[in-house]
Scaffold this active site. Sequence first.
Site: not given
Length: 299
Positions: A237, A208, A150
Amino acid sequence: MSAEHKGIKSMDGYLGKLNGAILERIDVLGPIIGVKNLKDMFPHLSDTTGGWRPKYPTEATCNPAHHIDHTVLKADATRKEIETVCQEAIQNHFYAVCVNGSRVEQCLAAVSGTNVKVAAVIGFPLGAGTTYAKSMEAKQLVELGAHEIDMVMNIGAMKDGNYKLVYEDVKSVVQAAAPGIVKVIFETCLLSVDASILCVAAGAQFVKTSTGFNKAGATAEVLDVMLAVVGTQSLVKAAGGVRDYATAAAFISAGVSRIGTSSGVAIMSGKPENQSTEGSDSPDQKNKFAELVPVAENV
């Protein structure tokens, strides 16, 4: 559950009303980042009926546990706290644990023999480091065994309009992390459409919403835009502020593939008593990353 979450499927992005505006931004960004025919990476934008969308699990049939990245990213997290998070992930059948890089090896040992994945953050939480540093960090963590990375987008460069730098930054990390999965965090309280376009162009598997360290996180409005932009080319996400079962289920039913939260156990404790989550949650995926979308039989 709030009307905001229930209304996500009636928002402009979901209904295809943003397609024209998104295509205009793609036409602008393509020449800047040096990607010819960038529009070809977004074929869903020619379909305003929504027919390109997979058949997502409903709020009644989805199992949020299978979509949760159980997260602990605070700087003072102890070894004992990390162990607890790993055990909670195993017990609740969460998709992954998400931790700082120095905890990857501990987590891999803790979840060994289970289906729980290990994700690690890089350039966190500011995203303002050099591309080389981010890429090397991603490469090292994947070599250690991390399944997913991430990364935080260079938010300052994005706000500067330095789209070429942002694109190359993400692309470099994606290449360095292969075969690992890369999720790009870009603080949707600050950025949205252009950031999503650049991430798809750079080959990121996920976009995300948030680090959870900024002003706001996942909202129905920003998720609607992200889902509309990426189509079937990346997954989404939702992270930051998702703390209850109803919200998680609503987001998943609208197309969100992963939920990043430190409240996974609390979320699952709010499951309606009459709702079964066994053997459910198997969406009809049309996404090129369909193997990354959790289904019940994988846990």
